[in-house]
Write an enzyme that holds these catalytic residues in place. Structure first.
Site, PDB file in Angstrom:
ATOM      1  N   GLU A 206     -92.775 -73.632  86.520  1.00 38.53           N
ATOM      2  CA  GLU A 206     -92.864 -72.933  87.797  1.00 38.53           C
ATOM      3  C   GLU A 206     -94.076 -72.003  87.881  1.00 38.53           C
ATOM      4  OE1 GLU A 206     -89.480 -70.476  88.805  1.00 38.53           O
ATOM      5  OE2 GLU A 206     -90.079 -70.365  90.919  1.00 38.53           O
TER       6      GLU A 206
ATOM      7  N   GLU B 270     -83.575 -70.125  96.906  1.00 42.77           N
ATOM      8  CA  GLU B 270     -83.417 -69.076  95.892  1.00 42.77           C
ATOM      9  C   GLU B 270     -83.429 -67.710  96.593  1.00 42.77           C
ATOM     10  OE1 GLU B 270     -86.493 -68.533  93.035  1.00 42.77           O
ATOM     11  OE2 GLU B 270     -85.113 -68.145  91.398  1.00 42.77           O
TER      12      GLU B 270
END
Lengths: 288, 290
Positions: A150, A244
């Site tokens: 990420e 998220e």
């Protein structure tokens, strides 16, 4: 594409048990629940068999997220840390397979969140991390697990802040089960164009996190959702899209994510779930 | 509106030759040079007077920017530290008075970068408000505007949005204590940047501009919506300074504090940095036209 949510939308602590969130994700119209892998190494195998069963019963796919502790930094200059990290990940992957979890994403190439008082040697750390990640990739392949690197904003990471750096890293690792992960929250800070960033990732994109600029659930904020959806289509991304959101203060999560005001509009659990349901409906419609 | 650049754009550490930069600001067609406020305490009275004369001569305004160190935290729960911080910022204002700088801007209500050890937001808020009241009176006497900067969640926990800043500044209740909004921070925290600007309204005392990744404002794909930002500024009648606060090079204390981990300048030399600053200011003059 399949749509999910990271469990921390509902709790502000790194809980031990995720099974309660599985039917809740189902009720909100989601395909995926993303769980945290931080504690997998210490749970017994039965725990993972149970998770798998509950997920199957609810028709929910499980994915995993992890922000490595310092002691699990695969790119560490300290070889005892690298050994510790390797064993941690081996056990984590083994248990993921039992739970039928096949993807884990985060700053797996480093640790999180970074302590910016440290003096980083970005180039040396990059090379060490690539070396360690090749080993992790082969281990992960044994358990049918994909590792998603990420890209993070500058306050949370220093090694990979943009898609171009993530692609450079993934190319250097050169393993089919190591891919790029992008997150609209981080991209909104570091990338000039979210669309170009997605295109840069191209076929290396393995996982995608979505949220508004201030981490509210996707909907009527200013992220260019239609264009993002089009860019994902252009690169033929057909993978997982996981929300998220972080909207409540408190707990270790509130501290780590730096939530200093309530962004939920004083929502109770019912409203939280309702917002999530609307968000996934919005994403399904907008991303096509 | 008056356009300028923070000198730190050209430096690696939080100090520089302000005589050089006032001249550079003039050469680049800017109206304002923003300097590091703490550095002013290292200039003698004569130097401050000379810098004042030079800036008047060249028609360059000066604003003074600071993120105070923890030992000067005016919101600290240690009263000695609060006292020290208030004295520090008031001493800076005294130097600014000799210099002829009328804007003291930054995280004046806390310290920067924050270390997130003390997480008592309410306590820090209340103590900060009391300290700002005291400092505000000093600012008022000197004709200086104190502009409290709203920053993103990773840099402080007290003021992250215009809404919080408006409440804070209303509690301070001093005509010389205002708000600084920065597009880099707003891009992270605000639902809508133009709405945040409108919400600050008459309390907006200073503006910092930069792209999402702290590059100079530019026109084109991937940039913030500068025209919408300009419209909001004009709607509220904002006519003070607009300061570019770009951070695009690595190495040094500035890059460490701002967390610049990759070069964003296109490997620019000083001449290229100069031209980019000139071009950006000219673009904003056009984009912010009423």
């Amino acid at each position: 594409m399949k749509y999910g949510v990271y469990f921390t939308y509902w709790v502000n602590d790194y809980v031990e048990q995720f099974v309660d969130f599985i039917p809740r994700a189902n009720k909100c119209g989601l395909d995926i629940l993303e769980v945290g892998a931080f504690d997998f190494y210490k749970q017994n195998d039965e725990y993972f068999r149970q998770m798998r069963a509950v997920a199957q019963d609810n028709g929910i796919i499980l994915t995993a997220g992890y922000g490595p502790s310092r002691s699990n930094n695969i790119g560490s200059a300290d070889s005892s840390v690298v050994r510790h990290a390797t064993e941690f990940y081996r056990e984590t992957f083994r248990k993921m397979q039992i739970a039928d979890i096949h993807s884990i994403g985060g700053a797996l190439y480093s640790y999180w969140p970074i302590d910016a008082n440290e003096d980083f040697d970005k180039e040396a750390d990059f090379h060490r991390s690539v070396k360690g990640m090749k080993v992790l990739a082969d281990m992960a392949a044994d358990y049918d697990v994909t590792l998603n690197m990420e890209a993070l904003n500058r306050f949370e990471g220093y090694l990979i802040n943009v898609a171009a750096e993530a692609v450079k890293y993934v190319k250097a690792v050169d393993k089919p089960n190591v891919k790029v992960m992008l997150d609209t929250f981080h991209m909104n800070i570091e990338e000039e164009s979210l669309i170009d960033a997605i295109r840069t990732a191209g076929s290396y994109l393995g996982h995608f996190h979505v949220g508004e600029a201030n981490r509210c659930p996707p909907k009527s904020g200013r992220m260019p959702w239609a264009e993002i959806g089009q860019a994902l289509k252009d690169i033929h991304y057909d993978g997982n899209v996981v929300m998220e959101p972080f909207v409540r203060m408190g707990g270790q999560v509130g501290k780590d994510i730096r939530v200093w005001r309530d962004l939920s509009n004083n929502a109770d659990d019912a409203i939280l779930d309702n917002n999530l349901t609307e968000s996934v409906q919005f994403l399904r419609k907008t991303f096509g | 509106m008056k356009y300028g650049t923070f000198f730190s754009y050209w430096e690696k550490d939080w100090k520089g030759d302000y005589f050089k930069y006032v001249r550079k600001a003039k050469d680049l067609g800017l109206d304002v040079l923003e300097v590091s406020a703490g550095e002013l305490l290292n200039l003698s009275k004569t130097q401050l007077q000379e810098l004042n004369a030079l800036s008047k001569d060249l028609n360059i305004l000066i604003s003074s920017n600071i993120g105070p160190a923890k030992k000067y935290d005016v919101a600290s729960n240690d009263p000695e530290i609060r006292k020290r911080g208030i004295k520090y910022l008031c001493d800076i204002m005294d130097s600014m008075s000799i210099l002829g700088s009328e804007k003291l801007v930054g995280v004046l209500y806390s310290f920067w970068p924050y270390d997130f050890i003390d997480l008592d937001k309410e306590g820090n808020w209340n103590r900060g408000v009391e300290s700002c009241k005291i400092m505000g009176r000093h600012a008022e006497a000197l004709g200086i505007d104190m502009c409290l900067e709203v920053v993103n969640r990773f840099e402080n926990m007290i003021l992250n949005t215009a809404e919080e800043a408006v409440r804070y500044v209303k509690e301070v209740d001093n005509p010389n204590v205002k708000i600084l909004l920065d597009t880099f921070h707003m891009n992270i925290e605000e639902d809508y940047i133009p709405d945040a600007i409108r919400h600050a309204g008459k309390l907006l005392g200073h503006v910092h501009v930069g792209e999402s990744n702290r590059k100079l404002p530019f026109d084109g794909p991937g940039s913030l919506d500068w025209r919408a930002i300009g419209t909001a500024l004009n709607d509220i009648g904002y006519d003070q300074y607009v300061i570019a606060e770009p951070f695009v090079t690595i190495g040094g204390q500035i890059a460490k504090d701002i967390k610049v981990w990759r070069d964003l300048s296109g490997n620019a030399d000083e001449a290229m940095l100069d031209e980019a600053a000139r071009g950006s200011a000219n673009f904003l003059r056009e984009a912010f036209k009423a």
